[in-house]
Scaffold this motif. Structure first.
Motif, PDB file in Angstrom:
ATOM      1  N   ALA A  40       0.827  -1.208   0.000  1.00 25.56           N
ATOM      2  CA  ALA A  40       0.000   0.000   0.000  1.00 25.56           C
ATOM      3  C   ALA A  40       0.860   1.256   0.000  1.00 25.56           C
ATOM      4  N   ASN A  43       2.626   1.732  -3.552  1.00 27.48           N
ATOM      5  CA  ASN A  43       1.860   2.153  -4.732  1.00 27.48           C
ATOM      6  C   ASN A  43       0.724   3.122  -4.417  1.00 27.48           C
ATOM      7  N   GLY A  44       0.619   3.536  -3.160  1.00 27.07           N
ATOM      8  CA  GLY A  44      -0.366   4.552  -2.803  1.00 27.07           C
ATOM      9  C   GLY A  44      -1.810   4.076  -2.744  1.00 27.07           C
ATOM     10  N   GLN A  45      -2.018   2.780  -2.682  1.00 27.25           N
ATOM     11  CA  GLN A  45      -3.375   2.245  -2.599  1.00 27.25           C
ATOM     12  C   GLN A  45      -3.843   2.175  -1.147  1.00 27.25           C
ATOM     13  N   PRO A  46      -5.151   2.247  -0.917  1.00 29.91           N
ATOM     14  CA  PRO A  46      -5.667   2.053   0.438  1.00 29.91           C
ATOM     15  C   PRO A  46      -5.379   0.626   0.918  1.00 29.91           C
ATOM     16  N   GLY A  49      -8.040  -2.184   0.202  1.00 26.00           N
ATOM     17  CA  GLY A  49      -8.026  -2.712  -1.162  1.00 26.00           C
ATOM     18  C   GLY A  49      -6.881  -3.678  -1.380  1.00 26.00           C
ATOM     19  N   VAL A  50      -5.727  -3.367  -0.824  1.00 23.60           N
ATOM     20  CA  VAL A  50      -4.567  -4.259  -0.948  1.00 23.60           C
ATOM     21  C   VAL A  50      -4.843  -5.582  -0.240  1.00 23.60           C
TER      22      VAL A  50
END
Length: 91
Positions: A40, A43-46, A49-50
């Motif tokens: 997370a 790659n800047g994802q929440p 979601g990961v």
């Protein structure tokens, strides 16, 4: 006076990260959480979601955790009750 169908806050509001909450409830391991946090952050994802995309938890487990996380945040339930609730819902 509060109506019988309304809740009364159960203690002070607290905050806890969704991953930490799910790990405390036994829905994922500390190792899985650490791996998901690294992904997370990379790659800047929440994190939620990961966790789902990596297969560590299901979308349903994430949604249940988000609901109790919000209840803890607003003081509707204690952190201990949130953890017990998640454990019970995933047995």
């Amino acid at each position: 006076m509060t109506e019988p169908w309304m809740f009364e806050p159960d203690g002070g509001a607290q905050t806890i990260g969704i991953g930490e909450l799910m790990a405390k409830a036994g829905l994922l391991s500390a190792l899985d959480l650490t791996e998901a946090l690294e992904i997370a952050k990379g790659n800047g994802q929440p994190i939620g979601g990961v966790l789902v995309m990596s297969g560590f938890v299901t979308a349903e487990q994430l949604k249940a955790a988000q609901v109790v996380q919000e209840q803890v945040k607003t003081g509707q339930i204690t952190l201990d009750k949130a953890i017990r609730s998640l454990r019970a819902s995933n047995m």
